[in-house]
Design a protein around this motif. Structure first.
Motif, PDB file in Angstrom:
ATOM      1  N   THR A  71       0.871  -1.163   0.000  1.00  0.00           N
ATOM      2  CA  THR A  71       0.000   0.000   0.000  1.00  0.00           C
ATOM      3  C   THR A  71       0.916   1.222   0.000  1.00  0.00           C
ATOM      4  O   THR A  71       1.866   1.285   0.780  1.00  0.00           O
ATOM      5  N   LYS A  74      -0.579   7.622  -0.464  1.00  0.00           N
ATOM      6  CA  LYS A  74      -1.268   8.341  -1.531  1.00  0.00           C
ATOM      7  C   LYS A  74      -1.362   9.849  -1.277  1.00  0.00           C
ATOM      8  O   LYS A  74      -1.938  10.574  -2.081  1.00  0.00           O
ATOM      9  N   THR A  98      -0.630  -3.631 -10.540  1.00  0.00           N
ATOM     10  CA  THR A  98      -1.280  -2.572  -9.775  1.00  0.00           C
ATOM     11  C   THR A  98      -2.747  -2.926  -9.604  1.00  0.00           C
ATOM     12  O   THR A  98      -3.328  -3.645 -10.431  1.00  0.00           O
ATOM     13  N   LEU A 100      -6.815  -1.712  -7.753  1.00  0.00           N
ATOM     14  CA  LEU A 100      -7.719  -0.776  -7.107  1.00  0.00           C
ATOM     15  C   LEU A 100      -8.085  -1.407  -5.777  1.00  0.00           C
ATOM     16  O   LEU A 100      -8.301  -2.610  -5.693  1.00  0.00           O
ATOM     17  N   GLY A 101      -8.154  -0.625  -4.734  1.00  0.00           N
ATOM     18  CA  GLY A 101      -8.508  -1.178  -3.432  1.00  0.00           C
ATOM     19  C   GLY A 101      -7.469  -0.822  -2.395  1.00  0.00           C
ATOM     20  O   GLY A 101      -6.647   0.069  -2.586  1.00  0.00           O
ATOM     21  N   ASP A 104      -2.269  -1.473  -3.282  1.00  0.00           N
ATOM     22  CA  ASP A 104      -2.033  -0.726  -4.518  1.00  0.00           C
ATOM     23  C   ASP A 104      -1.203  -1.503  -5.529  1.00  0.00           C
ATOM     24  O   ASP A 104      -1.444  -1.428  -6.730  1.00  0.00           O
TER      25      ASP A 104
END
Length: 151
Positions: A71, A74, A98, A100-101, A104
């Motif tokens: 992760t 961001k 990569t 989504l969720g 990462d």
């Protein structure tokens, strides 16, 4: 999009990617020119994107396979770009995905043994930029690994 002849060509090449065009043509009862034209069209349409060699890493001494679920932080605007550019430079990383969720990125990496993995992890993985969280999953067994499609 694909007709029966295209599917038959693809099935033969999936079974043996090193099979030559004359052999495929002979097995199908077609001319070499017809199979060549079909393969050229399949390549132009990016359905066939080349062939590759599958390496048995364990046979070369890489006994450890690890999947790292990462992760990223961001809050940093270029976190993905910076991380991916740096991860590509780690020679033992053999796949980068990569998602989504919550997770990462997933890195697949190989090492010769646990001591080698520990060195790669400490010296190369933990120095990758913008990691917020990391989870390591060591592969015990690969139950299925197949890229063939049921054509």
């Amino acid at each position: 999009m694909l007709d029966d002849i295209d599917r038959r060509i693809l099935r033969l090449l999936q079974a043996d990617p090193a099979r030559g065009v004359p052999d495929v043509a002979g097995a199908m009862g077609l001319t070499v020119a017809k199979v060549t034209r079909r393969l050229d069209r399949l390549r132009e349409d990016r359905i066939v994107q080349g062939s590759h060699v599958i390496i048995d890493w364990a046979a070369l001494g890489y006994a450890v396979s690890v999947s790292l679920r990462i992760t990223l932080d961001k809050t940093v605007s270029r976190a993905f770009d910076d991380f991916l550019a740096a991860a590509r430079q780690v020679p033992e990383v053999i796949e980068i995905q990569t998602f989504l969720g919550r997770v990462d990125v997933r890195l697949s990496l190989i090492a010769k043994d646990l001591a080698d993995y520990q060195g790669i992890y400490r010296e190369q993985v933990l120095t990758l930029p913008h990691i917020a969280d990391i989870e390591a999953l060591m592969t015990i067994a690969t139950v299925k690994s197949d890229e063939n499609l049921p054509l």
